[in-house]
Design an enzyme around this catalytic site. Structure first.
Site, PDB file in Angstrom:
ATOM      1  N   VAL A  23      30.882  15.526  12.229  1.00  0.00           N
ATOM      2  CA  VAL A  23      30.599  16.601  11.274  1.00  0.00           C
ATOM      3  C   VAL A  23      31.864  16.979  10.500  1.00  0.00           C
ATOM      4  O   VAL A  23      31.849  17.148   9.279  1.00  0.00           O
ATOM      5  CB  VAL A  23      30.025  17.831  12.019  1.00  0.00           C
ATOM      6  N   THR A  44      41.646  15.591  20.233  1.00  0.00           N
ATOM      7  CA  THR A  44      41.518  14.137  20.021  1.00  0.00           C
ATOM      8  C   THR A  44      40.873  13.891  18.658  1.00  0.00           C
ATOM      9  O   THR A  44      40.171  14.749  18.129  1.00  0.00           O
ATOM     10  CB  THR A  44      40.616  13.477  21.095  1.00  0.00           C
ATOM     11  N   PRO A 224       6.357  -0.908 -17.609  1.00  0.00           N
ATOM     12  CA  PRO A 224       4.966  -1.322 -17.806  1.00  0.00           C
ATOM     13  C   PRO A 224       3.937  -0.194 -17.771  1.00  0.00           C
ATOM     14  O   PRO A 224       2.784  -0.417 -18.100  1.00  0.00           O
ATOM     15  CB  PRO A 224       4.733  -2.306 -16.658  1.00  0.00           C
ATOM     16  N   ASP A 247       5.202   2.705 -29.002  1.00  0.00           N
ATOM     17  CA  ASP A 247       4.143   1.699 -29.094  1.00  0.00           C
ATOM     18  C   ASP A 247       2.858   2.194 -28.464  1.00  0.00           C
ATOM     19  O   ASP A 247       2.891   3.056 -27.590  1.00  0.00           O
ATOM     20  CB  ASP A 247       4.543   0.504 -28.212  1.00  0.00           C
ATOM     21  N   LYS A 269       0.324  -1.192 -32.834  1.00  0.00           N
ATOM     22  CA  LYS A 269      -0.052  -2.285 -33.731  1.00  0.00           C
ATOM     23  C   LYS A 269      -1.540  -2.544 -33.685  1.00  0.00           C
ATOM     24  O   LYS A 269      -2.158  -2.453 -32.642  1.00  0.00           O
ATOM     25  CB  LYS A 269       0.692  -3.545 -33.309  1.00  0.00           C
ATOM     26  N   GLY A 301       7.485  -1.977 -21.520  1.00  0.00           N
ATOM     27  CA  GLY A 301       8.253  -2.996 -20.801  1.00  0.00           C
ATOM     28  C   GLY A 301       9.713  -2.962 -21.179  1.00  0.00           C
ATOM     29  O   GLY A 301      10.350  -1.914 -21.174  1.00  0.00           O
ATOM     30  N   ASP A 302      10.232  -4.121 -21.543  1.00  0.00           N
ATOM     31  CA  ASP A 302      11.628  -4.233 -21.958  1.00  0.00           C
ATOM     32  C   ASP A 302      11.670  -4.499 -23.466  1.00  0.00           C
ATOM     33  O   ASP A 302      10.884  -5.297 -23.975  1.00  0.00           O
ATOM     34  CB  ASP A 302      12.292  -5.397 -21.210  1.00  0.00           C
ATOM     35  N   THR A 330      10.157  -5.222 -17.386  1.00  0.00           N
ATOM     36  CA  THR A 330       9.181  -5.962 -18.181  1.00  0.00           C
ATOM     37  C   THR A 330       7.888  -6.154 -17.381  1.00  0.00           C
ATOM     38  O   THR A 330       7.908  -6.144 -16.143  1.00  0.00           O
ATOM     39  CB  THR A 330       9.795  -7.305 -18.639  1.00  0.00           C
ATOM     40  N   ALA A 331       6.776  -6.313 -18.122  1.00  0.00           N
ATOM     41  CA  ALA A 331       5.464  -6.420 -17.462  1.00  0.00           C
ATOM     42  C   ALA A 331       5.445  -7.512 -16.395  1.00  0.00           C
ATOM     43  O   ALA A 331       4.848  -7.342 -15.330  1.00  0.00           O
ATOM     44  CB  ALA A 331       4.385  -6.672 -18.493  1.00  0.00           C
ATOM     45  N   MET A 382       0.398 -11.670 -23.702  1.00  0.00           N
ATOM     46  CA  MET A 382      -0.418 -11.757 -24.922  1.00  0.00           C
ATOM     47  C   MET A 382      -1.234 -13.041 -24.962  1.00  0.00           C
ATOM     48  O   MET A 382      -1.376 -13.656 -26.017  1.00  0.00           O
ATOM     49  CB  MET A 382       0.485 -11.690 -26.172  1.00  0.00           C
ATOM     50  N   GLY A 411      -1.233  -3.224 -15.522  1.00  0.00           N
ATOM     51  CA  GLY A 411      -0.320  -3.337 -14.387  1.00  0.00           C
ATOM     52  C   GLY A 411       0.500  -2.079 -14.159  1.00  0.00           C
ATOM     53  O   GLY A 411       0.960  -1.462 -15.118  1.00  0.00           O
TER      54      GLY A 411
HETATM   55  N1  SAH Z   1       8.029  -5.778 -24.144  1.00  0.00           N
HETATM   56  C1  SAH Z   1       6.871  -5.848 -23.272  1.00  0.00           C
HETATM   57  C2  SAH Z   1       5.898  -6.904 -23.690  1.00  0.00           C
HETATM   58  C3  SAH Z   1       5.235  -6.640 -24.993  1.00  0.00           C
HETATM   59  S1  SAH Z   1       4.061  -7.887 -25.412  1.00  0.00           S
HETATM   60  C4  SAH Z   1       7.370  -6.078 -21.831  1.00  0.00           C
HETATM   61  O1  SAH Z   1       8.539  -6.375 -21.627  1.00  0.00           O
HETATM   62  O2  SAH Z   1       6.556  -5.961 -20.935  1.00  0.00           O
HETATM   63  C5  SAH Z   1       2.580  -7.152 -24.887  1.00  0.00           C
HETATM   64  C6  SAH Z   1       2.008  -7.905 -23.696  1.00  0.00           C
HETATM   65  O3  SAH Z   1       2.674  -7.517 -22.518  1.00  0.00           O
HETATM   66  C7  SAH Z   1       0.573  -7.609 -23.435  1.00  0.00           C
HETATM   67  O4  SAH Z   1      -0.288  -8.402 -24.227  1.00  0.00           O
HETATM   68  C8  SAH Z   1       0.442  -7.985 -21.974  1.00  0.00           C
HETATM   69  O5  SAH Z   1       0.348  -9.374 -21.835  1.00  0.00           O
HETATM   70  C9  SAH Z   1       1.779  -7.571 -21.434  1.00  0.00           C
HETATM   71  N2  SAH Z   1       1.747  -6.229 -20.808  1.00  0.00           N
HETATM   72  C10 SAH Z   1       2.446  -5.151 -21.173  1.00  0.00           C
HETATM   73  N3  SAH Z   1       2.221  -4.117 -20.338  1.00  0.00           N
HETATM   74  C11 SAH Z   1       1.363  -4.570 -19.422  1.00  0.00           C
HETATM   75  C12 SAH Z   1       0.746  -3.991 -18.273  1.00  0.00           C
HETATM   76  N4  SAH Z   1       0.975  -2.726 -17.922  1.00  0.00           N
HETATM   77  N5  SAH Z   1      -0.099  -4.750 -17.548  1.00  0.00           N
HETATM   78  C13 SAH Z   1      -0.337  -6.032 -17.870  1.00  0.00           C
HETATM   79  N6  SAH Z   1       0.221  -6.624 -18.941  1.00  0.00           N
HETATM   80  C14 SAH Z   1       1.060  -5.916 -19.703  1.00  0.00           C
END
Ligand code: SAH
Length: 460
Positions: A23, A44, A224, A247, A269, A301-302, A330-331, A382, A411
């Site tokens: 402690v 000690t 994701p 997005d 988009k 994602g990234d 990323t996803a 995609m 996901g």
């Molecule tokens: N920049 C993102 C990808 C963008 S492209 C990344 O790094 O994850 C978009 C695609 O990512 C989607 O068509 C799908 O294939 C995938 N995606 C993104 N989020 C997702 C999720 N939560 N679950 C499953 N697929 C996902």
């Protein structure tokens, strides 16, 4: 007020620490970190203290406690495992007007030690006045996530310039406004990037009135979907932003974390309008940054993985607009982890490839021979509308028709659903899947049966 909070300067000042066990060791660590001369009274020493003593880090009085040892010390810490002794030390300290802290014994404390968020010289102390230390620590953890690591460096730089700023801006409220603007400006980003000289140049420019408020863009990966997968940098960026362009993929849960009075603009988009929309988005980023705003471009994602973040960054670089990038999960990493599918495994996948299904109609950009190799995992973004073509090409180039596959929809979100089967059936699985969806092809998919941990809607 329960306690009167103070920060003490212990550099070079002697502190008496009674006890040299586990402690006491923790107490010694923080006292040493604050630069105190730790004088240990104990018969000690444990191993740690022995090392500290051998290397001259602490002083050791190898005797029993005695009132005379209080002479010349600034603080006293009683951390022995002998309750009666701790009490005697506290009473002696009281009698000689020294502050004393006794470990885990609030009634024997004339000072207590808070939980600290340390971004020296900025330090935030949290205390429950000894009534619920665990609760204080919980709040410390929460606050910890909100305070950027570089804030201490920003404070240190400001400290260095403080008297010059004071000399130049005599009026107190103007001076306060100067500092407020500075800490919300590019100065902060430059410090975060470790560009100390440029940060000082920016400070100087703003001080001389020549620093036209320059904005910046932060390309932030939101991960994701599950908000828990945001990085601390991402959270701090969306909480500091003036305007956020996000997005369609950014989850509601994450949008809820954006600073309440920031403008939020969806630049989602729609199929067919990609190019037009991308150019508009680029133009918006540039326009707001030039207007001096802190712009966040928040992407699923990234930002640099199939997210066109690279193109946006190129536009910013061309226009000379300062930007930084906060990577996200990323996803391919998030969705597979939540589906219980390891991307690689020593036994069955030494390679994992991330591919976009959104490419030229004849798929001529893809090297099917490489993609069809066994013992590797393909993760296709995609790609659900191209599933039939992808399946056909992979089988034609030698991938086994019974290779395990999964389609992961939404996901990492509560509504995640996973469809599994074999390559030959991928088109049907993909057609049934909600979007966004990720296709995973490879032997590793079979491991889901054993490793599935997240309560998703699994079919098959
Ligand atoms: N920049 C993102 C990808 C963008 S492209 C990344 O790094 O994850 C978009 C695609 O990512 C989607 O068509 C799908 O294939 C995938 N995606 C993104 N989020 C997702 C999720 N939560 N679950 C499953 N697929 C996902």
């Amino acid at each position: 007020m329960n306690h009167y909070p103070i920060y003490t300067d212990l550099k070079g000042r002697p502190v008496l620490l009674a006890g040299a066990g586990h402690v006491a060791e923790r107490k010694a660590e923080s006292l040493l970190a604050a630069g105190a001369r730790v004088r240990v009274v104990a018969e000690t020493l444990n191993e740690h203290f022995r090392k500290w003593h051998a290397s001259g880090v602490i002083e050791w009085l190898g005797t029993a406690f005695h009132e005379s040892l209080l002479q010349g010390v600034f603080l006293v810490v009683a951390a022995t495992d002998d309750h009666a002794l701790n009490r005697r030390i506290f009473e002696a300290a009281e009698a000689s007007g020294k502050f004393c802290n006794t470990v885990d014994q609030l009634d024997l404390c004339s000072f207590i030690v808070p939980a600290v968020i340390d971004r020296s010289p900025i330090q935030i102390a949290v205390s429950s006045g000894g009534s619920a230390p665990v609760l204080a620590r919980k709040w410390r953890r929460q606050i910890e996530t909100l305070i950027p690591q570089h804030t201490g460096k920003a404070a240190a730089l400001a400290g260095k310039w403080r008297s010059r700023v004071k000399a130049q801006i005599a009026d107190m409220s103007s001076r306060r406004r100067f500092w407020e603007n500075l800490f919300d400006s590019r100065f902060d980003t430059l410090v975060a990037q470790g560009k100390k000289e440029e940060a000082e140049a920016e400070l100087q420019a703003q001080l001389e009135g020549s620093g036209a408020q320059q904005g910046e863009v932060v390309l932030v990966g939101a991960g994701p979907g599950d908000a828990g997968l945001l990085t601390l940098n991402a959270l701090q960026a969306i909480q500091a932003a003036d305007i956020v362009f996000y997005d369609a993929l950014v989850s509601e849960e994450i949008r809820a974390l954006i600073r309440k009075d920031a403008d939020k603009v969806c630049v989602g988009k729609r199929a067919g309008l990609h190019q037009v929309q991308q150019e508009q988005t680029n133009a918006l980023l540039v326009e707001h940054a030039l207007a001096g705003k802190r712009v966040v471009r928040l992407k699923g994602g990234d930002p640099f993985v199939f997210g066109r973040g690279g193109e946006e960054a190129q536009v910013l670089a061309e226009k000379g607009i300062p930007f930084r990038v906060v990577p996200g999960i990323t996803a391919a990493l998030g969705a597979t982890a939540y589906a219980g599918i390891p991307l690689t495994h020593r036994d069955c996948a030494q390679t994992a490839l991330f591919i976009t299904g959104h490419c030229r109609p004849d798929g001529s950009e893809l090297h099917w021979q490489t993609l069809a190799r066994g013992n590797q995992t393909l993760v296709i973004y995609m790609g659900t509308i191209k599933a039939a073509e992808i399946t056909e090409q992979l089988i034609a180039h030698g991938r086994a028709a019974d290779t395990p596959v999964a389609v992961v929809s939404n996901g990492t979100l509560q509504k995640q659903s996973v469809r599994t089967g074999i390559l030959a059936n991928l088109p049907e699985l993909a057609a049934a899947a909600e979007r966004p969806a990720l296709m995973v092809i490879g032997e590793v998919v079979a491991l889901r049966e054993e490793l599935r941990w997240f309560a998703d809607n699994g079919e098959n």
